[in-house]
Write a protein that holds these residues in place. Structure first.
Motif, mmCIF file in Angstrom:
data_model
loop_
_atom_site.group_PDB
_atom_site.id
_atom_site.type_symbol
_atom_site.label_atom_id
_atom_site.label_comp_id
_atom_site.label_asym_id
_atom_site.label_seq_id
_atom_site.Cartn_x
_atom_site.Cartn_y
_atom_site.Cartn_z
ATOM 1 N N ARG A 121 -19.849 -66.350 31.852
ATOM 2 C CA ARG A 121 -20.900 -66.824 32.746
ATOM 3 C C ARG A 121 -22.285 -66.601 32.160
ATOM 4 O O ARG A 121 -23.178 -67.438 32.307
ATOM 5 C CB ARG A 121 -20.787 -66.122 34.095
ATOM 6 N N THR A 122 -22.478 -65.474 31.481
ATOM 7 C CA THR A 122 -23.769 -65.173 30.867
ATOM 8 C C THR A 122 -24.128 -66.221 29.827
ATOM 9 O O THR A 122 -25.253 -66.733 29.816
ATOM 10 C CB THR A 122 -23.734 -63.777 30.216
ATOM 11 N N PHE A 123 -23.194 -66.537 28.950
ATOM 12 C CA PHE A 123 -23.485 -67.496 27.893
ATOM 13 C C PHE A 123 -23.624 -68.916 28.446
ATOM 14 O O PHE A 123 -24.397 -69.717 27.910
ATOM 15 C CB PHE A 123 -22.424 -67.419 26.791
ATOM 16 N N THR A 124 -22.917 -69.225 29.525
ATOM 17 C CA THR A 124 -23.089 -70.516 30.178
ATOM 18 C C THR A 124 -24.497 -70.620 30.762
ATOM 19 O O THR A 124 -25.156 -71.655 30.641
ATOM 20 C CB THR A 124 -22.038 -70.691 31.294
ATOM 21 N N LYS A 125 -24.969 -69.551 31.372
ATOM 22 C CA LYS A 125 -26.316 -69.550 31.941
ATOM 23 C C LYS A 125 -27.380 -69.694 30.864
ATOM 24 O O LYS A 125 -28.408 -70.337 31.087
ATOM 25 C CB LYS A 125 -26.562 -68.259 32.737
ATOM 26 N N LYS A 126 -27.146 -69.113 29.691
ATOM 27 C CA LYS A 126 -28.105 -69.252 28.600
ATOM 28 C C LYS A 126 -28.246 -70.710 28.177
ATOM 29 O O LYS A 126 -29.351 -71.183 27.890
ATOM 30 C CB LYS A 126 -27.684 -68.392 27.406
ATOM 31 N N PRO A 158 -17.035 -71.416 22.074
ATOM 32 C CA PRO A 158 -15.850 -70.618 21.746
ATOM 33 C C PRO A 158 -15.578 -69.500 22.748
ATOM 34 O O PRO A 158 -14.419 -69.140 22.973
ATOM 35 C CB PRO A 158 -16.157 -70.052 20.361
ATOM 36 N N ILE A 159 -16.627 -68.990 23.369
ATOM 37 C CA ILE A 159 -16.432 -67.930 24.367
ATOM 38 C C ILE A 159 -15.722 -68.494 25.590
ATOM 39 O O ILE A 159 -14.808 -67.872 26.149
ATOM 40 C CB ILE A 159 -17.782 -67.288 24.731
ATOM 41 N N ILE A 160 -16.116 -69.691 26.006
ATOM 42 C CA ILE A 160 -15.484 -70.330 27.163
ATOM 43 C C ILE A 160 -14.027 -70.654 26.853
ATOM 44 O O ILE A 160 -13.125 -70.389 27.659
ATOM 45 C CB ILE A 160 -16.261 -71.595 27.571
ATOM 46 N N ALA A 206 -30.942 -75.121 23.154
ATOM 47 C CA ALA A 206 -29.785 -75.559 23.936
ATOM 48 C C ALA A 206 -28.576 -75.793 23.030
ATOM 49 O O ALA A 206 -27.456 -75.392 23.351
ATOM 50 C CB ALA A 206 -30.121 -76.818 24.722
ATOM 51 N N ALA A 207 -28.803 -76.441 21.899
ATOM 52 C CA ALA A 207 -27.706 -76.715 20.969
ATOM 53 C C ALA A 207 -27.154 -75.410 20.387
ATOM 54 O O ALA A 207 -25.932 -75.250 20.252
ATOM 55 C CB ALA A 207 -28.183 -77.640 19.852
ATOM 56 N N ALA A 208 -28.048 -74.486 20.059
ATOM 57 C CA ALA A 208 -27.603 -73.208 19.509
ATOM 58 C C ALA A 208 -26.828 -72.412 20.559
ATOM 59 O O ALA A 208 -25.785 -71.820 20.253
ATOM 60 C CB ALA A 208 -28.809 -72.403 19.025
ATOM 61 N N ALA A 209 -27.329 -72.410 21.782
ATOM 62 C CA ALA A 209 -26.647 -71.678 22.854
ATOM 63 C C ALA A 209 -25.284 -72.293 23.143
ATOM 64 O O ALA A 209 -24.318 -71.575 23.410
ATOM 65 C CB ALA A 209 -27.514 -71.667 24.112
ATOM 66 N N LEU A 210 -25.199 -73.619 23.074
ATOM 67 C CA LEU A 210 -23.920 -74.288 23.324
ATOM 68 C C LEU A 210 -22.905 -73.942 22.239
ATOM 69 O O LEU A 210 -21.737 -73.696 22.536
ATOM 70 C CB LEU A 210 -24.108 -75.803 23.404
ATOM 71 N N SER A 211 -23.361 -73.897 20.979
ATOM 72 C CA SER A 211 -22.429 -73.587 19.897
ATOM 73 C C SER A 211 -21.906 -72.151 19.995
ATOM 74 O O SER A 211 -20.812 -71.858 19.512
ATOM 75 C CB SER A 211 -23.098 -73.816 18.540
ATOM 76 N N VAL A 212 -22.682 -71.273 20.627
ATOM 77 C CA VAL A 212 -22.219 -69.897 20.842
ATOM 78 C C VAL A 212 -21.323 -69.830 22.081
ATOM 79 O O VAL A 212 -20.312 -69.109 22.101
ATOM 80 C CB VAL A 212 -23.425 -68.945 20.993
ATOM 81 N N ALA A 213 -21.677 -70.574 23.122
ATOM 82 C CA ALA A 213 -20.964 -70.493 24.396
ATOM 83 C C ALA A 213 -19.590 -71.161 24.349
ATOM 84 O O ALA A 213 -18.650 -70.687 24.991
ATOM 85 C CB ALA A 213 -21.806 -71.126 25.500
#
Length: 89
Positions: free
Chosen positions: A29-34, A56-58, A47-54
């Protein structure tokens, strides 16, 4: 209340798994919110950087049984669509 030794052990195991699952769910949830905050700010690079991190976590949360596979795919898909829409604008 659990009375047998096996029931008591099962209760302990459930408590440990619940703590792990809660941490994984919170991290997802934290990384989705980012990603959502970066989209709201209009910053495409963030946004693109946060998505690339989020992403694999999801998907890892789906593998671990925190969320269903289709739910995880839907979340990633919707976030990526929003990031791409930001790129188009």
């Amino acid at each position: 209340m659990a009375n047998t030794p096996s029931a008591k052990k099962a209760t302990r195991k459930i408590a440990r798994r619940t703590a792990v699952n809660k941490a994984r769910r919170s991290r997802m949830r934290t990384f989705t919110k980012k990603v959502e905050e970066a989209i709201a700010s209009g910053n495409l690079e963030a946004a693109a950087a946060a998505l690339s991190v989020a992403e694999p976590i999801i998907m890892r949360a789906a593998q671990k049984g925190i969320v269903h596979k289709n739910t995880a795919s839907r979340k990633v898909s919707r976030l990526s669509h929003r990031v791409h829409a930001l790129a188009q604008a």
